[in-house]
Design a protein around this motif. Structure first.
Motif, PDB file in Angstrom:
ATOM      1  N   LEU A  99       0.805  -1.225   0.000  1.00  0.00           N
ATOM      2  CA  LEU A  99       0.000   0.000   0.000  1.00  0.00           C
ATOM      3  C   LEU A  99       0.838   1.276   0.000  1.00  0.00           C
ATOM      4  O   LEU A  99       0.445   2.261  -0.644  1.00  0.00           O
ATOM      5  N   PRO A 100       1.980   1.326   0.678  1.00  0.00           N
ATOM      6  CA  PRO A 100       2.788   2.548   0.593  1.00  0.00           C
ATOM      7  C   PRO A 100       3.203   2.890  -0.831  1.00  0.00           C
ATOM      8  O   PRO A 100       3.341   4.063  -1.181  1.00  0.00           O
ATOM      9  N   LEU A 101       3.383   1.878  -1.659  1.00  0.00           N
ATOM     10  CA  LEU A 101       3.781   2.111  -3.046  1.00  0.00           C
ATOM     11  C   LEU A 101       2.596   2.510  -3.918  1.00  0.00           C
ATOM     12  O   LEU A 101       2.768   3.128  -4.964  1.00  0.00           O
ATOM     13  N   ASP A 102       1.389   2.183  -3.490  1.00  0.00           N
ATOM     14  CA  ASP A 102       0.205   2.683  -4.190  1.00  0.00           C
ATOM     15  C   ASP A 102      -0.027   4.156  -3.884  1.00  0.00           C
ATOM     16  O   ASP A 102      -0.455   4.922  -4.739  1.00  0.00           O
ATOM     17  N   ALA A 103       0.240   4.552  -2.634  1.00  0.00           N
ATOM     18  CA  ALA A 103      -0.263   5.819  -2.118  1.00  0.00           C
ATOM     19  C   ALA A 103       0.673   6.999  -2.265  1.00  0.00           C
ATOM     20  O   ALA A 103       0.228   8.147  -2.111  1.00  0.00           O
ATOM     21  N   HIS A 104       1.962   6.788  -2.541  1.00  0.00           N
ATOM     22  CA  HIS A 104       2.883   7.922  -2.564  1.00  0.00           C
ATOM     23  C   HIS A 104       2.374   9.000  -3.532  1.00  0.00           C
ATOM     24  O   HIS A 104       1.983   8.702  -4.659  1.00  0.00           O
ATOM     25  N   PRO A 105       2.363  10.266  -3.100  1.00  0.00           N
ATOM     26  CA  PRO A 105       1.677  11.305  -3.882  1.00  0.00           C
ATOM     27  C   PRO A 105       2.299  11.643  -5.224  1.00  0.00           C
ATOM     28  O   PRO A 105       1.629  12.227  -6.089  1.00  0.00           O
ATOM     29  N   THR A 106       3.574  11.323  -5.424  1.00  0.00           N
ATOM     30  CA  THR A 106       4.201  11.628  -6.719  1.00  0.00           C
ATOM     31  C   THR A 106       4.844  10.417  -7.385  1.00  0.00           C
ATOM     32  O   THR A 106       4.886  10.340  -8.621  1.00  0.00           O
ATOM     33  N   LEU A 107       5.349   9.461  -6.608  1.00  0.00           N
ATOM     34  CA  LEU A 107       6.092   8.348  -7.170  1.00  0.00           C
ATOM     35  C   LEU A 107       5.329   7.034  -7.165  1.00  0.00           C
ATOM     36  O   LEU A 107       5.763   6.066  -7.786  1.00  0.00           O
ATOM     37  N   GLY A 108       4.196   6.974  -6.464  1.00  0.00           N
ATOM     38  CA  GLY A 108       3.459   5.732  -6.304  1.00  0.00           C
ATOM     39  C   GLY A 108       2.724   5.287  -7.556  1.00  0.00           C
ATOM     40  O   GLY A 108       2.661   6.003  -8.562  1.00  0.00           O
ATOM     41  N   ASN A 109       2.134   4.101  -7.472  1.00  0.00           N
ATOM     42  CA  ASN A 109       1.421   3.540  -8.624  1.00  0.00           C
ATOM     43  C   ASN A 109       0.331   4.465  -9.141  1.00  0.00           C
ATOM     44  O   ASN A 109       0.191   4.671 -10.353  1.00  0.00           O
ATOM     45  N   ASN A 110      -0.465   5.015  -8.240  1.00  0.00           N
ATOM     46  CA  ASN A 110      -1.578   5.854  -8.685  1.00  0.00           C
ATOM     47  C   ASN A 110      -1.103   7.178  -9.260  1.00  0.00           C
ATOM     48  O   ASN A 110      -1.608   7.644 -10.288  1.00  0.00           O
ATOM     49  N   ALA A 111      -0.128   7.799  -8.604  1.00  0.00           N
ATOM     50  CA  ALA A 111       0.396   9.067  -9.107  1.00  0.00           C
ATOM     51  C   ALA A 111       1.063   8.875 -10.465  1.00  0.00           C
ATOM     52  O   ALA A 111       0.879   9.681 -11.389  1.00  0.00           O
ATOM     53  N   GLN A 112       1.839   7.797 -10.601  1.00  0.00           N
ATOM     54  CA  GLN A 112       2.547   7.563 -11.855  1.00  0.00           C
ATOM     55  C   GLN A 112       1.601   7.168 -12.990  1.00  0.00           C
ATOM     56  O   GLN A 112       1.792   7.575 -14.140  1.00  0.00           O
ATOM     57  N   LEU A 113       0.564   6.387 -12.664  1.00  0.00           N
ATOM     58  CA  LEU A 113      -0.442   6.058 -13.675  1.00  0.00           C
ATOM     59  C   LEU A 113      -1.153   7.324 -14.128  1.00  0.00           C
ATOM     60  O   LEU A 113      -1.351   7.548 -15.334  1.00  0.00           O
ATOM     61  N   GLY A 114      -1.546   8.170 -13.186  1.00  0.00           N
ATOM     62  CA  GLY A 114      -2.187   9.429 -13.534  1.00  0.00           C
ATOM     63  C   GLY A 114      -1.306  10.298 -14.414  1.00  0.00           C
ATOM     64  O   GLY A 114      -1.768  10.898 -15.388  1.00  0.00           O
ATOM     65  N   ALA A 115      -0.008  10.354 -14.087  1.00  0.00           N
ATOM     66  CA  ALA A 115       0.913  11.184 -14.862  1.00  0.00           C
ATOM     67  C   ALA A 115       0.991  10.717 -16.314  1.00  0.00           C
ATOM     68  O   ALA A 115       1.065  11.538 -17.239  1.00  0.00           O
ATOM     69  N   ARG A 116       0.961   9.411 -16.530  1.00  0.00           N
ATOM     70  CA  ARG A 116       1.023   8.887 -17.896  1.00  0.00           C
ATOM     71  C   ARG A 116      -0.239   9.195 -18.692  1.00  0.00           C
ATOM     72  O   ARG A 116      -0.229   9.166 -19.914  1.00  0.00           O
ATOM     73  N   LEU A 117      -1.322   9.473 -17.966  1.00  0.00           N
ATOM     74  CA  LEU A 117      -2.580   9.816 -18.625  1.00  0.00           C
ATOM     75  C   LEU A 117      -2.842  11.321 -18.601  1.00  0.00           C
ATOM     76  O   LEU A 117      -3.883  11.784 -19.062  1.00  0.00           O
ATOM     77  N   GLY A 118      -1.894  12.086 -18.064  1.00  0.00           N
ATOM     78  CA  GLY A 118      -2.012  13.533 -18.027  1.00  0.00           C
ATOM     79  C   GLY A 118      -2.872  14.073 -16.899  1.00  0.00           C
ATOM     80  O   GLY A 118      -3.349  15.212 -16.984  1.00  0.00           O
ATOM     81  N   TRP A 119      -3.052  13.289 -15.832  1.00  0.00           N
ATOM     82  CA  TRP A 119      -3.902  13.692 -14.720  1.00  0.00           C
ATOM     83  C   TRP A 119      -3.071  13.963 -13.470  1.00  0.00           C
ATOM     84  O   TRP A 119      -2.147  13.214 -13.153  1.00  0.00           O
ATOM     85  N   VAL A 120      -3.436  15.025 -12.764  1.00  0.00           N
ATOM     86  CA  VAL A 120      -2.863  15.326 -11.456  1.00  0.00           C
ATOM     87  C   VAL A 120      -4.006  15.308 -10.448  1.00  0.00           C
ATOM     88  O   VAL A 120      -4.970  16.073 -10.582  1.00  0.00           O
ATOM     89  N   ALA A 121      -3.936  14.434  -9.468  1.00  0.00           N
ATOM     90  CA  ALA A 121      -5.038  14.274  -8.519  1.00  0.00           C
ATOM     91  C   ALA A 121      -5.264  15.559  -7.738  1.00  0.00           C
ATOM     92  O   ALA A 121      -4.319  16.198  -7.269  1.00  0.00           O
ATOM     93  N   ASP A 122      -6.533  15.926  -7.585  1.00  0.00           N
ATOM     94  CA  ASP A 122      -6.899  17.054  -6.731  1.00  0.00           C
ATOM     95  C   ASP A 122      -7.720  16.605  -5.529  1.00  0.00           C
ATOM     96  O   ASP A 122      -8.159  17.433  -4.728  1.00  0.00           O
ATOM     97  N   ALA A 123      -7.936  15.296  -5.406  1.00  0.00           N
ATOM     98  CA  ALA A 123      -8.692  14.759  -4.265  1.00  0.00           C
ATOM     99  C   ALA A 123      -8.305  13.298  -4.079  1.00  0.00           C
ATOM    100  O   ALA A 123      -7.850  12.635  -5.017  1.00  0.00           O
TER     101      ALA A 123
END
Length: 248
Positions: A99-123
């Motif tokens: 879970l720590p690797l999912d949650a990291h705000p810039t380097l984690g799975n979700n942040a990195q997946l979002g970056a590849r799709l051009g998304w920056v989480a706001d919530a």
């Protein structure tokens, strides 16, 4: 070149595993040699990844899915014995962060997946704030699904909602289909994760919120790369990512 303790400290400071209630131990799972010069990163500590890391002359392996999970049979037989034997015989360290690797705000799975799709989480949403959400320019579901196929290089499963333009996307990598209801409550027009179970198709049809299952493995390839690159740079290590394909 660095030492095992320095690598573990760097990973723990970056990923803060103590913050999470997880399904297994985070951090050093198998102790190997004290000195580390080459780091191999991968999604899962499978035998195929371990063998590839041995061929790459790894001193340490960093994965998202480690060897040990809550409720697991503790006997060292079969596949567990094979994996552990390889690591111990070759004196290779295994580090795993779930879970720590999912949650990291810039380097984690979700942040990195979002970056590849051009998304920056706001919530953030869901248990332990693992889900990410972002406002996007209105887009059609077919266009988003096509983009995911290209970015992830795999087919995706799409359950349409009510056909609304997608203005807010929510996503959580891996097996996060249970977060769909939380994504709906958070105002998502579409939810993207790795897998789909039977109930989610009904929720999509009944709530109008679309659901895309883009692959557990495919959505979780990027966090270990982001973290591996960071710690390797900070500690003066060589590193590489080895992708062992998985259809799931």
């Amino acid at each position: 070149m660095t030492d095992r303790a320095a690598l573990e400290l760097s990973l723990n400071q970056l990923l803060e595993p103590a913050r999470f209630k997880d399904y297994g131990p985070n951090g050093l799972q198998v102790e190997g040699r004290a000195e580390v010069g080459h780091l191999v990163c991968g999604v899962t500590a499978s035998l195929a990844l371990i063998d590839a890391a041995i061929a790459a002359k790894a001193d340490a392996i960093l994965v998202h899915h480690g060897l040990f999970w809550r409720g697991q049979d503790g006997r060292v037989t079969g596949w567990m014995k094979q994996r552990l034997a390889r690591l111990i015989q070759r004196d290779i360290n295994l580090f795993a962060y779930h879970l720590p690797l999912d949650a990291h705000p810039t380097l984690g799975n979700n942040a990195q997946l979002g970056a590849r799709l051009g998304w920056v989480a706001d919530a953030r949403f869901g248990e332990q704030d693992l889900g990410f959400s972002a406002a996007v320019e209105p887009t059609a579901l077919d266009a988003l699904a096509a983009r995911l196929r290209v970015v992830l290089d795999r087919e995706v499963v799409v359950v349409p909602g009510d056909g609304r333009p997608l203005r807010r996307v929510a996503w959580c990598s891996g097996g996060a289909q249970g977060y769909f209801e939380a994504a709906i409550a958070a105002g998502a027009d579409v939810f993207i994760t790795g897998e789909i179970s039977e109930p989610q198709a009904h929720y999509a049809r009944e709530t109008g919120v679309a659901f895309i299952a883009a692959g557990h493995h495919a959505t979780e390839r990027y966090g270990v790369q982001g973290v591996g690159e960071r710690v390797a740079r900070d500690l003066g290590l060589s590193w590489q990512f080895i992708d062992v394909d998985n259809p799931a």
